[in-house]
Design a protein around this motif. Sequence first.
Motif, PDB file in Angstrom:
ATOM      1  N   GLU A 258       0.847  -1.207   0.000  1.00 22.64           N
ATOM      2  CA  GLU A 258       0.000   0.000   0.000  1.00 22.64           C
ATOM      3  C   GLU A 258       0.877   1.250   0.000  1.00 22.64           C
ATOM      4  OE1 GLU A 258      -3.236   0.243  -0.317  1.00 22.64           O
ATOM      5  OE2 GLU A 258      -3.527  -1.931  -0.326  1.00 22.64           O
ATOM      6  N   ARG A 261       2.338   1.831  -3.429  1.00 30.33           N
ATOM      7  CA  ARG A 261       1.324   2.370  -4.361  1.00 30.33           C
ATOM      8  C   ARG A 261       1.133   3.864  -4.129  1.00 30.33           C
ATOM      9  NH1 ARG A 261      -4.136   0.248  -4.025  1.00 30.33           N
ATOM     10  NH2 ARG A 261      -4.515   1.729  -5.699  1.00 30.33           N
ATOM     11  N   THR A 264       4.028   5.781  -5.548  1.00 31.91           N
ATOM     12  CA  THR A 264       3.966   5.814  -7.004  1.00 31.91           C
ATOM     13  C   THR A 264       2.922   6.841  -7.460  1.00 31.91           C
ATOM     14  OG1 THR A 264       4.451   3.455  -6.922  1.00 31.91           O
ATOM     15  CG2 THR A 264       3.718   4.318  -9.063  1.00 31.91           C
TER      16      THR A 264
END
Length: 273
Positions: A258, A261, A264
């Motif tokens: 998580e 992500r 990113t």
Amino acid sequence: MLAKKSGGQPITMLTCYDYPTAVIQDEAGIDVIFVGDSVGTNVLGYASPRDVTLEDMVHHVRAVRRGVVRAYLLADLPFGTYESPESAWDSAQRLRAAGADGVKLEGGAERSAVVSVLSERGVEVCGHIGFTPQTAGPRARVQGRTTESALELVRSARALQAAGAFMVVLELIPAEIARVITEDLQVPTIGIGAGPFCSGQVQIFHDMVGITPFSLRHAHRFAHLRPTMLEAVAAYRDAVTARAFPGAQHSAHTDSEELERLRTLLAAQDSQS
Ligand code: KIV
């Protein structure tokens, strides 16, 4: 309360100004949990109990009411709010609407008219004689040391009872005089600095648990919380300063996928702007 006096069982009463303390006092079996106008000097940082307003009292009575399920909840009528029977009635109604079971007021025979009107209208009234902080100066002095002044106290206590008071607080009077008054009255007396012969005792919670920085002759420290609290606050300050608090056990965590992500997504958003 009357049953306790008749049965020779002492009544326990403590001041209380907030919800968590009310929960503790109620659980501990205190008979009368009392929102005193001493909230002003003990909690609100006021210089005098005279600075306490009816709004202050309503606010604290509401908080204490939420924590009391068993005890009797008594509340002080603050200074200047019971000068006439009608103003006393309005003020008492506000405190009762906030959750008080009964009200306390200071003064002797001169308060008889107010006490009788309140009592006739169904308000339970507790008197308060001896040292009366709302009208006395800042120095707490023992009252009733001379025969004449002791006689005046007995007269005041009788007048309050005759007017319908259900209980009378005796503050800072010699133990022997408190005994005379207690034996003279049918209604219970509650002493603070008035010796062991009263029907019950009241203490300021902050004195009794040792939060107050000074000690008073009539108050006993059943605990000494001030140094403990000071130590805890200093230990917290040190732990935060040294980055020793919070530790891993005090924190929530997200899993690494998580987190990756999120990084990113943020990087993609930053490159577009
Ligand atoms: O306000 C108060 O705490 C009191 C007690 C001294 C009885 O009136």
